[in-house]
Design an enzyme around this catalytic site. Structure first.
Site, short mmCIF file in Angstrom:
data_model
loop_
_atom_site.label_atom_id
_atom_site.label_comp_id
_atom_site.label_asym_id
_atom_site.label_seq_id
_atom_site.Cartn_x
_atom_site.Cartn_y
_atom_site.Cartn_z
N SER A 110 -62.10 38.26 79.45
CA SER A 110 -61.88 37.73 80.92
C SER A 110 -62.92 37.38 81.90
CB SER A 110 -60.76 38.33 81.58
OG SER A 110 -61.31 39.69 81.89
N TYR B 75 -65.51 30.67 79.34
CA TYR B 75 -64.37 31.35 79.58
C TYR B 75 -63.15 30.31 79.93
CZ TYR B 75 -60.90 33.72 82.51
OH TYR B 75 -59.75 34.06 83.01
N SER B 76 -63.58 29.55 80.95
CA SER B 76 -62.48 28.72 81.55
C SER B 76 -62.11 27.54 80.46
CB SER B 76 -62.90 28.05 82.95
OG SER B 76 -64.18 27.43 82.89
N PRO C 82 -75.30 43.35 94.29
CA PRO C 82 -76.09 42.07 93.80
C PRO C 82 -74.99 40.71 94.15
CG PRO C 82 -75.12 43.19 92.23
CD PRO C 82 -74.79 44.09 93.19
N LEU D 247 -66.14 41.24 90.78
CA LEU D 247 -66.74 41.30 92.32
C LEU D 247 -66.37 42.42 92.84
CD1 LEU D 247 -68.73 39.70 94.30
CD2 LEU D 247 -66.63 39.00 95.46
N ASP E 218 -52.18 45.79 72.52
CA ASP E 218 -53.62 45.70 73.12
C ASP E 218 -54.77 46.39 71.98
OD1 ASP E 218 -54.57 45.77 76.51
OD2 ASP E 218 -56.16 46.38 74.87
N ALA F 85 -56.96 38.72 76.76
CA ALA F 85 -57.95 38.01 76.71
C ALA F 85 -59.42 38.52 77.03
CB ALA F 85 -57.94 36.63 77.56
N THR G 6 -55.52 30.51 84.12
CA THR G 6 -56.10 30.74 85.28
C THR G 6 -56.18 29.37 86.01
OG1 THR G 6 -58.52 31.36 86.12
CG2 THR G 6 -58.18 30.63 83.74
N ASP G 7 -56.57 29.67 87.44
CA ASP G 7 -57.00 28.31 88.10
C ASP G 7 -58.52 27.96 87.68
OD1 ASP G 7 -58.75 30.50 89.27
OD2 ASP G 7 -58.11 29.80 91.40
N GLU G 8 -59.19 28.67 87.06
CA GLU G 8 -60.50 27.98 86.61
C GLU G 8 -60.38 27.12 85.50
OE1 GLU G 8 -63.38 31.17 86.08
OE2 GLU G 8 -62.15 32.81 87.10
N ASN H 285 -57.42 37.75 91.18
CA ASN H 285 -56.77 38.85 91.58
C ASN H 285 -57.47 40.20 91.96
OD1 ASN H 285 -53.72 39.04 89.35
ND2 ASN H 285 -54.66 37.51 90.31
N LYS I 59 -59.82 28.95 78.13
CA LYS I 59 -58.36 29.42 78.58
C LYS I 59 -57.75 27.90 78.62
CE LYS I 59 -56.77 32.61 80.18
NZ LYS I 59 -56.03 33.69 79.65
P1 NAD Z 1 -59.03 42.45 81.68
O1 NAD Z 1 -60.35 42.18 81.09
O2 NAD Z 1 -59.02 43.51 82.55
O3 NAD Z 1 -57.80 42.96 80.32
C1 NAD Z 1 -57.83 42.04 79.18
C2 NAD Z 1 -57.06 43.24 78.02
O4 NAD Z 1 -56.68 42.39 76.92
C3 NAD Z 1 -57.78 44.41 77.85
O5 NAD Z 1 -56.83 45.69 77.89
C4 NAD Z 1 -58.27 44.02 76.39
O6 NAD Z 1 -58.35 45.43 75.48
C5 NAD Z 1 -57.19 43.45 76.01
N1 NAD Z 1 -57.86 42.27 74.71
C6 NAD Z 1 -58.80 41.77 74.83
N2 NAD Z 1 -59.01 41.25 73.52
C7 NAD Z 1 -57.86 41.03 72.82
C8 NAD Z 1 -57.38 41.20 71.61
N3 NAD Z 1 -58.14 40.40 70.63
N4 NAD Z 1 -56.16 41.33 70.91
C9 NAD Z 1 -55.55 42.44 71.91
N5 NAD Z 1 -56.01 42.61 73.11
C10 NAD Z 1 -57.06 42.27 73.71
O7 NAD Z 1 -58.22 41.07 81.97
P2 NAD Z 1 -57.37 40.63 83.20
O8 NAD Z 1 -58.24 40.67 84.47
O9 NAD Z 1 -56.38 41.79 83.40
O10 NAD Z 1 -56.77 39.25 82.88
C11 NAD Z 1 -55.53 39.42 82.34
C12 NAD Z 1 -55.16 37.78 82.05
O11 NAD Z 1 -55.00 36.91 83.05
C13 NAD Z 1 -56.25 36.99 81.22
O12 NAD Z 1 -55.58 36.19 80.22
C14 NAD Z 1 -57.10 36.23 82.29
O13 NAD Z 1 -57.43 35.06 81.85
C15 NAD Z 1 -55.85 36.02 83.29
N6 NAD Z 1 -56.21 35.86 84.96
C16 NAD Z 1 -57.04 36.83 85.15
C17 NAD Z 1 -57.52 36.65 86.69
C18 NAD Z 1 -58.12 37.69 87.25
O14 NAD Z 1 -58.68 37.60 88.49
N7 NAD Z 1 -58.67 38.91 86.77
C19 NAD Z 1 -56.98 35.73 87.29
C20 NAD Z 1 -56.04 34.67 86.63
C21 NAD Z 1 -55.68 34.70 85.30
P1 TYD Z 2 -65.58 37.60 89.41
O1 TYD Z 2 -65.13 38.66 89.89
O2 TYD Z 2 -66.47 37.51 88.19
O3 TYD Z 2 -64.69 36.28 89.07
P2 TYD Z 2 -64.63 34.90 88.80
O4 TYD Z 2 -66.13 34.47 88.47
O5 TYD Z 2 -63.80 34.75 87.48
O6 TYD Z 2 -64.19 33.92 89.94
O7 TYD Z 2 -66.75 36.68 90.44
C1 TYD Z 2 -66.03 36.42 91.84
C2 TYD Z 2 -67.37 35.81 92.55
O8 TYD Z 2 -68.24 36.67 92.78
C3 TYD Z 2 -67.97 34.55 91.92
O9 TYD Z 2 -68.31 33.67 92.74
C4 TYD Z 2 -69.23 35.29 91.39
C5 TYD Z 2 -69.44 36.29 92.30
N1 TYD Z 2 -70.28 37.61 91.98
C6 TYD Z 2 -71.32 37.81 92.63
O10 TYD Z 2 -72.04 37.36 93.43
N2 TYD Z 2 -71.84 39.08 92.18
C7 TYD Z 2 -71.35 39.96 91.02
O11 TYD Z 2 -72.18 40.99 90.77
C8 TYD Z 2 -70.24 39.49 90.44
C9 TYD Z 2 -69.89 40.10 89.35
C10 TYD Z 2 -69.40 38.23 90.91
#
Ligand code: NAD
Ligand code: TYD
Length: 343
Positions: free
Chosen positions: A85, A153-154, A208, A193, A33, A83, A125-127, A183, A157
């Site tokens: 994210s 972002y999407s 917000p 959120l 990381d 990533a 991601t589903d995005e 997640n 990915k």
């Molecule tokens: P996060 O932002 O919490 O964590 C990302 C981690 O990657 C961090 O520890 C960061 O330090 C590390 N990182 C970033 N750039 C890096 C680099 N260049 N080299 C090495 N490490 C690096 O993200 P998350 O929410 O845990 O998501 C993890 C993965 O799951 C991502 O690929 C994201 O696209 C995917 N994903 C997330 C969700 C969600 O709801 N959070 C849903 C579906 C898929």
């Molecule tokens: P987020 O957690 O950023 O995930 P994603 O955009 O990847 O789905 O946002 C979840 C939803 O919540 C999205 O529709 C945007 C909305 N949102 C708000 O309304 N206010 C906020 O401050 C944030 C961060 C997200």
């Protein structure tokens, strides 16, 4: 087996490391990381001293460093969580998303080709499927739904996913991809959120909500996601993509009100603010394939998962208060300071 988990100091990666070390104590986990703003070593503190765990601070774009680590560790499996994210950050600055999410993925896969591995797993991601209309609850994302992205972002990915499949076809790299819905759970960075609303509500700060708050996300407890990835890397078929989701669709405003209810805070804290640019309307996963092929089903009901999550944030204030006291303040001001409050 040795498993390299990239991005393991972030939200889902750390939860995956805890799950793997517990479920498969015979395996060795190496966490790679870069510790960007989203990664924290304090998250990994509980496992830092384990004999079968190693942490390496490294950027997935650093080809030389990645090759050296592969030479040292001779990993069997790579699970790539690393990533950028957050959609809102990608709207402000797309470049780093392209560099980490696409170029970084290609560096990891080049290392896999050079040194040989059993499996490269891409956490997607589903995005990548874009969004679905809110008034068509009969529509879901399937694995063969065309890629049709909205945000930088999407798009980054989706580009990585295409590259993963290209390495499979061209070089025969043994790959799998998982595409999961939103997640929630412990250790999620408070820009997203659910933890953002918990942190703000506890401080009696405005909550917000973008636009009317009617956008729908399909929420999955993080441990269920980890269980699905564990199954895919061990039993999933090479070259396949698996959708992961628990049929738990909710509007953002419902989630925010639920958090207020749980914390005993008034709805008057809710502020409808300027919408996100290009805001995806609805995400909804059809998880039939992973259920039928690998027997995966979500185990945590949303009502239980959200209670556990809120309780976790109440019990671990030091973890997130430390985060939001630093650079996060500038981020918050930049992202929310100029958003208009809607009537
Ligand atoms: P996060 O932002 O919490 O964590 C990302 C981690 O990657 C961090 O520890 C960061 O330090 C590390 N990182 C970033 N750039 C890096 C680099 N260049 N080299 C090495 N490490 C690096 O993200 P998350 O929410 O845990 O998501 C993890 C993965 O799951 C991502 O690929 C994201 O696209 C995917 N994903 C997330 C969700 C969600 O709801 N959070 C849903 C579906 C898929
Ligand atoms: P987020 O957690 O950023 O995930 P994603 O955009 O990847 O789905 O946002 C979840 C939803 O919540 C999205 O529709 C945007 C909305 N949102 C708000 O309304 N206010 C906020 O401050 C944030 C961060 C997200």
């Amino acid at each position: 087996m040795t498993i390299i988990v990239t991005g393991g100091a972030g939200f889902i990666g750390s939860n995956f490391i805890f799950y793997e070390l517990d479920k498969h104590p015979e395996d060795r986990i190496v966490c790679l990381d870069a510790l960007t703003y989203a990664g924290s070593l304090s998250t990994l503190q509980p496992v830092m001293d384990k004999e079968n765990f190693r942490f390496v601070k490294l950027d997935i774009r650093d080809r030389e460093g990645v090759y050296k680590l592969f030479e040292e560790e001779k990993p069997d499996i790579i699970v790539n969580f690393a990533a950028e994210s957050h959609v809102d950050r990608s709207i402000e600055n797309p470049t780093i998303f392209l560099e980490t999410n696409i170029i970084g993925t290609s560096v990891l896969m080049d290392a896999c080709r050079k040194y040989g591995i059993q499996r490269y797993h891409q956490v997607s991601t589903d995005e990548v499927y874009g969004d679905l209309p809110i008034d068509r609850p009969d529509l879901f994302f399937h694995e063969d739904t065309p890629i049709h992205t909205s945000s930088p972002y999407s798009t980054s990915k989706a580009s990585a996913d295409l590259l993963v499949m290209a390495y499979h076809r061209t070089y025969g790299l043994p790959v799998t991809i998982s595409r999961c819905s939103n997640n929630y759970g412990p250790y999620q960075f408070p820009e997203k959120l659910i933890p953002l609303m918990i942190a703000n509500a506890l401080a009696d700060k405005p909550l917000p909500v973008y636009g009317e708050g009617k956008n729908v996300r399909d929420w999955l407890y993080v441990e269920d996601h980890c269980k699905a990835i564990d199954l895919i890397i061990r039993k999933g078929k090479e070259g396949e993509t698996y959708n992961i989701g628990g049929h738990n669709e909710m509007q953002n405003i419902q989630i925010v009100k639920l958090i207020c209810d749980y914390l005993g805070k008034p709805y008057s804290l809710i502020e409808h603010v300027t919408d996100r640019k290009g805001h995806d309307q609805r995400y909804a996963i059809d998880p039939t394939k992973i259920h039928e092929e690998l027997g995966w089903l979500p185990e945590t009901m949303f009502a239980d998962g959200i209670k556990k999550t809120i309780q976790w944030y109440l019990d671990h204030k030091d973890w997130w208060e430390n985060i939001i006291s630093g650079e996060y303040q500038n981020y918050y001001q930049k992202m929310y300071g100029s958003r208009k409050v809607l009537d």
